[in-house]
Scaffold this motif. Sequence first.
Motif, PDB file in Angstrom:
ATOM      1  N   PRO A 256      33.967  41.185  40.118  1.00  0.00           N
ATOM      2  CA  PRO A 256      33.507  39.801  40.224  1.00  0.00           C
ATOM      3  C   PRO A 256      32.363  39.545  39.247  1.00  0.00           C
ATOM      4  CG  PRO A 256      32.697  41.120  42.071  1.00  0.00           C
ATOM      5  CD  PRO A 256      33.636  41.989  41.296  1.00  0.00           C
ATOM      6  N   PRO A 257      32.219  38.314  38.722  1.00  0.00           N
ATOM      7  CA  PRO A 257      33.014  37.115  39.021  1.00  0.00           C
ATOM      8  C   PRO A 257      34.243  36.953  38.136  1.00  0.00           C
ATOM      9  CG  PRO A 257      31.231  36.544  37.549  1.00  0.00           C
ATOM     10  CD  PRO A 257      31.087  38.014  37.808  1.00  0.00           C
ATOM     11  N   PHE A 258      34.522  37.903  37.259  1.00  0.00           N
ATOM     12  CA  PHE A 258      35.580  37.702  36.264  1.00  0.00           C
ATOM     13  C   PHE A 258      36.969  38.073  36.803  1.00  0.00           C
ATOM     14  CE2 PHE A 258      31.638  38.891  33.966  1.00  0.00           C
ATOM     15  CZ  PHE A 258      31.376  37.647  33.403  1.00  0.00           C
ATOM     16  N   ARG A 259      37.102  39.287  37.347  1.00  0.00           N
ATOM     17  CA  ARG A 259      38.359  39.772  37.924  1.00  0.00           C
ATOM     18  C   ARG A 259      39.544  39.583  36.964  1.00  0.00           C
ATOM     19  NH1 ARG A 259      37.271  41.180  43.017  1.00  0.00           N
ATOM     20  NH2 ARG A 259      35.597  40.122  44.146  1.00  0.00           N
ATOM     21  N   LEU A 260      39.371  40.035  35.740  1.00  0.00           N
ATOM     22  CA  LEU A 260      40.441  39.916  34.754  1.00  0.00           C
ATOM     23  C   LEU A 260      41.487  41.010  34.963  1.00  0.00           C
ATOM     24  CD1 LEU A 260      38.372  39.226  31.502  1.00  0.00           C
ATOM     25  CD2 LEU A 260      39.505  37.566  32.991  1.00  0.00           C
ATOM     26  N   PRO A 261      42.752  40.744  34.606  1.00  0.00           N
ATOM     27  CA  PRO A 261      43.783  41.787  34.690  1.00  0.00           C
ATOM     28  C   PRO A 261      43.455  42.947  33.762  1.00  0.00           C
ATOM     29  CG  PRO A 261      44.772  39.602  34.427  1.00  0.00           C
ATOM     30  CD  PRO A 261      43.300  39.439  34.186  1.00  0.00           C
ATOM     31  N   ALA A 262      43.894  44.148  34.139  1.00  0.00           N
ATOM     32  CA  ALA A 262      43.552  45.348  33.377  1.00  0.00           C
ATOM     33  C   ALA A 262      44.047  45.272  31.928  1.00  0.00           C
ATOM     34  CB  ALA A 262      44.138  46.578  34.068  1.00  0.00           C
ATOM     35  N   LEU A 263      45.257  44.749  31.724  1.00  0.00           N
ATOM     36  CA  LEU A 263      45.792  44.678  30.361  1.00  0.00           C
ATOM     37  C   LEU A 263      44.971  43.721  29.501  1.00  0.00           C
ATOM     38  CD1 LEU A 263      47.922  45.635  28.408  1.00  0.00           C
ATOM     39  CD2 LEU A 263      49.409  43.778  29.166  1.00  0.00           C
TER      40      LEU A 263
END
Length: 403
Positions: A256-263
């Motif tokens: 958090p706060p981004f929670r971007l996908p791993a790829l």
Amino acid sequence: MMSTSVELAEPAALRRGQPGFRPVSVGLFFAGFTTFALLYATQPLLPALVSAYAITPGTASLSISVTTAALAVGVIPASALSERWGRRPVMVGSLAAAVVFGLAAALAPGFGMLLVLRGLEGLALAGLPAVGMAYLADEIHGAHLGGAMGLYVAGNSVGGFGGRIVVSALAELTGSWRWALGGIALLSGACLVVFALVLPASRRFRLAPVSARELLGAARAHLADPVMRRLYAVGLLVMGVFVCAYNYVTFLLLGPPFRLPALVVGFVFVLYAVGTATSTRAGRLADRLGARPVLLGAAGVGVVGAVAMLTPWVGVVVAGLGLITVGFFAAHTVASAWVGRRAEHGRAVASGLYLGFYYVGSSVGGTLGGVAFGLAGWPATVGFMVVLLVLAAAVARPLRARA
């Protein structure tokens, strides 16, 4: 008699535009690519290692720290071997051994064995960075060394982002960090073949085996030089910042706060491409304006980038990481070229010392940055990076403007 004198004359150092300049530069570009692709292969896999082995981010970062620490230990012995066996054979043999250990690491049965194999991989890679810098200093005219060194460092940056993207993509597609490590080792093997085919044999270097006493004497002489000490310190500090930033920005963007996908997070390493352009331009700029202004400017750019990464906006965080990348590659290119110019004797030892300090910075910066991250989160990690950059500027400031 005249014919014999001409035959024995040492070939002139290469200048930009001469026929031999491009093969040297391109060959070392591929060497730089292979080195960084293998050396930091586990960096985008740190969250996967944390999950697989139920360890902390700082412990997972040891998969990078042991590799760079082993490289730091091995650079001086590798430099000595290059004096006895030749620059090119040592570089080719080192990369071949590193590819083998890279493939073995993908099959490691546990985290402890992974660390052992990664350490051996770093020890094998020790034969490339210092010897490559010495090879360039031997073959390239001093007036064009900054640009050639910049292209070599650009290979590092392309290997950095290309390798990490490949690793991230393979890990995402296969769901296995093992397949990712094996894939980057195979790609590195292909680059090794290109390197071995393209790089010319040394033209200006002559075999000169050195004893342990001579080696230590050369090392002491370089360490007694206050300019060399400052350049070594700059390499250590900026590398510590660089590795720290890329080790832990992954955890920042996944959480958090981004929670971007791993790829998506894996593609952050495309920012290494900024280093490709920065390194060549910084080298040429230092050739024209002098090294100290470029070093101070690089540290300032890095500080701005680190502070920008405290914001809650992903675009600004990525831009800040880009500025840290620019500052690192500019400083490293200029400092390493300055070492090559200043070392009138024992160039391989001088380069080995620089790379030794440089990779100690990688190990220490990466590990202590993880300690800061574990204790107080990302703001503490940013504060740690700013301190290192301020120290780098303070160390570089007393240097003369020109080498």
